[in-house]
Design a protein around this motif. Structure first.
Motif, PDB file in Angstrom:
ATOM      1  N   THR A  55       0.852  -1.187   0.000  1.00  0.00           N
ATOM      2  CA  THR A  55       0.000   0.000   0.000  1.00  0.00           C
ATOM      3  C   THR A  55       0.892   1.244   0.000  1.00  0.00           C
ATOM      4  OG1 THR A  55      -1.719  -1.164   1.245  1.00  0.00           O
ATOM      5  CG2 THR A  55      -1.848   1.231   1.181  1.00  0.00           C
ATOM      6  N   ILE A  56       0.806   2.017  -1.062  1.00  0.00           N
ATOM      7  CA  ILE A  56       1.658   3.188  -1.218  1.00  0.00           C
ATOM      8  C   ILE A  56       0.921   4.420  -0.697  1.00  0.00           C
ATOM      9  CG2 ILE A  56       3.060   4.525  -2.824  1.00  0.00           C
ATOM     10  CD1 ILE A  56       3.788   1.537  -2.643  1.00  0.00           C
ATOM     11  N   TYR A  57       1.540   5.109   0.246  1.00  0.00           N
ATOM     12  CA  TYR A  57       0.978   6.355   0.777  1.00  0.00           C
ATOM     13  C   TYR A  57       1.695   7.585   0.217  1.00  0.00           C
ATOM     14  CZ  TYR A  57      -1.560   3.396   4.051  1.00  0.00           C
ATOM     15  OH  TYR A  57      -2.394   2.448   4.584  1.00  0.00           O
ATOM     16  N   SER A  58       2.980   7.468  -0.008  1.00  0.00           N
ATOM     17  CA  SER A  58       3.718   8.569  -0.640  1.00  0.00           C
ATOM     18  C   SER A  58       5.001   8.024  -1.251  1.00  0.00           C
ATOM     19  CB  SER A  58       4.048   9.670   0.383  1.00  0.00           C
ATOM     20  OG  SER A  58       4.951   9.192   1.362  1.00  0.00           O
ATOM     21  N   PHE A  59       5.398   8.666  -2.358  1.00  0.00           N
ATOM     22  CA  PHE A  59       6.643   8.287  -3.031  1.00  0.00           C
ATOM     23  C   PHE A  59       7.053   9.490  -3.880  1.00  0.00           C
ATOM     24  CE2 PHE A  59       9.647   6.170  -5.692  1.00  0.00           C
ATOM     25  CZ  PHE A  59      10.100   5.093  -4.953  1.00  0.00           C
ATOM     26  N   ASN A  60       7.940  10.292  -3.342  1.00  0.00           N
ATOM     27  CA  ASN A  60       8.288  11.549  -3.989  1.00  0.00           C
ATOM     28  C   ASN A  60       9.801  11.705  -4.104  1.00  0.00           C
ATOM     29  OD1 ASN A  60       5.523  12.551  -4.065  1.00  0.00           O
ATOM     30  ND2 ASN A  60       5.711  12.724  -1.839  1.00  0.00           N
ATOM     31  N   VAL A  61      10.216  12.117  -5.292  1.00  0.00           N
ATOM     32  CA  VAL A  61      11.620  12.417  -5.551  1.00  0.00           C
ATOM     33  C   VAL A  61      11.766  13.926  -5.680  1.00  0.00           C
ATOM     34  CG1 VAL A  61      13.595  12.039  -7.051  1.00  0.00           C
ATOM     35  CG2 VAL A  61      11.887  10.236  -6.784  1.00  0.00           C
ATOM     36  N   SER A  62      12.674  14.507  -4.898  1.00  0.00           N
ATOM     37  CA  SER A  62      12.896  15.950  -4.928  1.00  0.00           C
ATOM     38  C   SER A  62      14.372  16.235  -5.153  1.00  0.00           C
ATOM     39  CB  SER A  62      12.425  16.600  -3.623  1.00  0.00           C
ATOM     40  OG  SER A  62      13.124  16.055  -2.513  1.00  0.00           O
ATOM     41  N   ALA A  63      14.669  17.460  -5.596  1.00  0.00           N
ATOM     42  CA  ALA A  63      16.065  17.845  -5.818  1.00  0.00           C
ATOM     43  C   ALA A  63      16.747  18.075  -4.464  1.00  0.00           C
ATOM     44  CB  ALA A  63      16.113  19.120  -6.652  1.00  0.00           C
ATOM     45  N   PRO A  64      18.061  17.815  -4.341  1.00  0.00           N
ATOM     46  CA  PRO A  64      18.906  17.145  -5.350  1.00  0.00           C
ATOM     47  C   PRO A  64      18.862  15.626  -5.180  1.00  0.00           C
ATOM     48  CG  PRO A  64      20.259  17.940  -3.558  1.00  0.00           C
ATOM     49  CD  PRO A  64      18.846  18.280  -3.194  1.00  0.00           C
ATOM     50  N   ILE A  65      17.921  14.992  -5.801  1.00  0.00           N
ATOM     51  CA  ILE A  65      17.716  13.548  -5.802  1.00  0.00           C
ATOM     52  C   ILE A  65      17.589  13.007  -4.374  1.00  0.00           C
ATOM     53  CG2 ILE A  65      18.391  11.378  -6.881  1.00  0.00           C
ATOM     54  CD1 ILE A  65      20.280  12.844  -8.652  1.00  0.00           C
ATOM     55  N   LEU A  66      16.555  13.445  -3.697  1.00  0.00           N
ATOM     56  CA  LEU A  66      16.214  12.948  -2.368  1.00  0.00           C
ATOM     57  C   LEU A  66      14.872  12.233  -2.454  1.00  0.00           C
ATOM     58  CD1 LEU A  66      17.161  16.062  -0.198  1.00  0.00           C
ATOM     59  CD2 LEU A  66      18.527  13.994  -0.573  1.00  0.00           C
ATOM     60  N   LEU A  67      14.764  11.097  -1.829  1.00  0.00           N
ATOM     61  CA  LEU A  67      13.546  10.295  -1.900  1.00  0.00           C
ATOM     62  C   LEU A  67      12.864  10.245  -0.544  1.00  0.00           C
ATOM     63  CD1 LEU A  67      11.615   8.292  -3.290  1.00  0.00           C
ATOM     64  CD2 LEU A  67      13.223   6.462  -2.686  1.00  0.00           C
ATOM     65  N   GLY A 137      19.617   8.218  -9.666  1.00  0.00           N
ATOM     66  CA  GLY A 137      18.680   9.333  -9.624  1.00  0.00           C
ATOM     67  C   GLY A 137      17.889   9.515 -10.904  1.00  0.00           C
ATOM     68  N   GLN A 138      18.576   9.502 -12.041  1.00  0.00           N
ATOM     69  CA  GLN A 138      17.910   9.712 -13.318  1.00  0.00           C
ATOM     70  C   GLN A 138      16.912   8.590 -13.604  1.00  0.00           C
ATOM     71  OE1 GLN A 138      20.601  10.219 -16.591  1.00  0.00           O
ATOM     72  NE2 GLN A 138      18.968  10.558 -18.100  1.00  0.00           N
ATOM     73  N   LEU A 139      17.322   7.350 -13.309  1.00  0.00           N
ATOM     74  CA  LEU A 139      16.427   6.216 -13.530  1.00  0.00           C
ATOM     75  C   LEU A 139      15.214   6.274 -12.616  1.00  0.00           C
ATOM     76  CD1 LEU A 139      19.115   3.394 -13.839  1.00  0.00           C
ATOM     77  CD2 LEU A 139      17.757   4.383 -15.696  1.00  0.00           C
ATOM     78  N   ASP A 143      11.391   6.474 -13.772  1.00  0.00           N
ATOM     79  CA  ASP A 143      10.379   5.516 -13.334  1.00  0.00           C
ATOM     80  C   ASP A 143       9.179   6.227 -12.736  1.00  0.00           C
ATOM     81  OD1 ASP A 143      11.885   3.383 -14.149  1.00  0.00           O
ATOM     82  OD2 ASP A 143      12.717   2.932 -12.167  1.00  0.00           O
ATOM     83  N   GLN A 144       9.443   7.278 -11.957  1.00  0.00           N
ATOM     84  CA  GLN A 144       8.346   8.026 -11.354  1.00  0.00           C
ATOM     85  C   GLN A 144       7.487   8.685 -12.430  1.00  0.00           C
ATOM     86  OE1 GLN A 144       9.292  11.527  -9.044  1.00  0.00           O
ATOM     87  NE2 GLN A 144       7.707  11.050  -7.547  1.00  0.00           N
ATOM     88  N   SER A 145       8.120   9.213 -13.481  1.00  0.00           N
ATOM     89  CA  SER A 145       7.370   9.820 -14.581  1.00  0.00           C
ATOM     90  C   SER A 145       6.538   8.780 -15.326  1.00  0.00           C
ATOM     91  CB  SER A 145       8.328  10.516 -15.562  1.00  0.00           C
ATOM     92  OG  SER A 145       9.048  11.551 -14.916  1.00  0.00           O
ATOM     93  N   ASN A 146       7.079   7.581 -15.470  1.00  0.00           N
ATOM     94  CA  ASN A 146       6.361   6.501 -16.157  1.00  0.00           C
ATOM     95  C   ASN A 146       5.256   5.899 -15.290  1.00  0.00           C
ATOM     96  OD1 ASN A 146       8.040   6.828 -18.375  1.00  0.00           O
ATOM     97  ND2 ASN A 146       9.476   5.237 -17.689  1.00  0.00           N
ATOM     98  N   GLY A 147       5.299   6.156 -13.979  1.00  0.00           N
ATOM     99  CA  GLY A 147       4.232   5.688 -13.097  1.00  0.00           C
ATOM    100  C   GLY A 147       4.397   4.280 -12.589  1.00  0.00           C
ATOM    101  N   ALA A 148       5.594   3.718 -12.661  1.00  0.00           N
ATOM    102  CA  ALA A 148       5.814   2.360 -12.147  1.00  0.00           C
ATOM    103  C   ALA A 148       7.264   2.222 -11.710  1.00  0.00           C
ATOM    104  CB  ALA A 148       5.479   1.308 -13.200  1.00  0.00           C
ATOM    105  N   ILE A 181       5.600  -2.045  -8.689  1.00  0.00           N
ATOM    106  CA  ILE A 181       4.512  -1.227  -8.156  1.00  0.00           C
ATOM    107  C   ILE A 181       4.185  -0.102  -9.145  1.00  0.00           C
ATOM    108  CG2 ILE A 181       3.745   0.204  -6.226  1.00  0.00           C
ATOM    109  CD1 ILE A 181       5.788  -1.301  -4.500  1.00  0.00           C
ATOM    110  N   PRO A 182       3.023  -0.157  -9.799  1.00  0.00           N
ATOM    111  CA  PRO A 182       2.610   0.909 -10.725  1.00  0.00           C
ATOM    112  C   PRO A 182       1.891   2.011  -9.970  1.00  0.00           C
ATOM    113  CG  PRO A 182       1.059  -0.888 -10.845  1.00  0.00           C
ATOM    114  CD  PRO A 182       2.103  -1.296  -9.819  1.00  0.00           C
TER     115      PRO A 182
END
Length: 213
Positions: A55-67, A137-139, A143-148, A181-182
């Protein structure tokens, strides 16, 4: 006369030493044979793990590549043995992305698992502003942009085996569960998401995990 007595004592010591060595070898053979017979009768097997859902509640990538991430996983452990119980003394759950740990360790309470029993764990796995390696980071952003995203849910810890009143020493256990996980694609036909609460999205995975002990 004294020379003969010394030779006599040396022969006695040599015979005693040979007898002791023979007794030790015989005893070692008996112990080893007993162990092999018991092992063959019990046929102990390592536990089986299944990643049931995430169950995904949050998944965010922010600059400078922090998850920053927060999700809950359901893992089922099955003891396939008829005569062997398992003590899970320690289990730490975490997630990795391309061989890099991206969440903190989440500990699971020690528990005993009886013969043919199942245990179900639903730990929260999370991390806040976890640095991601530049080569990942780039990958990860892609992946986040592709939604999975493809993650590995891991569990590391220590177990002991129990047969009757006998309990073994501690062994390391390593569990690896692949999780595709999509999280950005709610209409995915293979892994449809189920809304949970206000922000959560639950995905049924039923993925078999690899176990090394």
């Amino acid at each position: 006369m004294s020379v003969k007595e010394c030779s006599h004592h040396k022969n006695k010591k040599g015979k005693l030493l040979r007898k002791l060595c023979a007794c030790f070898l015989i005893l070692s053979f008996i112990v080893l044979l007993t162990f092999l017979i018991i092992w063959a009768i019990l046929q102990p097997r390592k536990p089986k793990f299944t990643l049931q859902d995430a169950t995904i509640y949050s998944f965010n990538v922010s600059a400078p590549i922090l998850l920053s991430s927060n999700f809950q996983v359901t893992i089922i452990s099955h003891n396939p043995n008829k005569r062997v119980g398992i003590y899970y003394d320690k289990l730490d759950t975490f997630a990795t992305y391309r061989s890099q740990q991206i969440t903190y360790f989440t500990g699971i309470q020690p528990v005993y698992q009886g013969h043919k029993e199942n245990n179900v764990w639903s730990p929260f796995v999370y991390g806040t502003n976890v640095p991601v390696a530049p080569y990942n980071g780039q990958l990860l952003q892609q992946d986040q942009s592709n939604g999975a995203i493809s993650l590995l849910i891991r569990m590391n810890g220590r177990v002991r085996w129990r047969v009757g009143t006998w309990i073994s020493g501690r062994y390391h256990i390593h569990v690896t569960c692949p999780a595709y996980i999509p999280f950005g694609n709610k209409q995915n036909s293979l892994y449809p998401g189920i809304p949970v609460g206000g922000s959560g999205m639950k995905y049924q995975l039923s993925q078999r995990c690899s176990v090394n002990v």
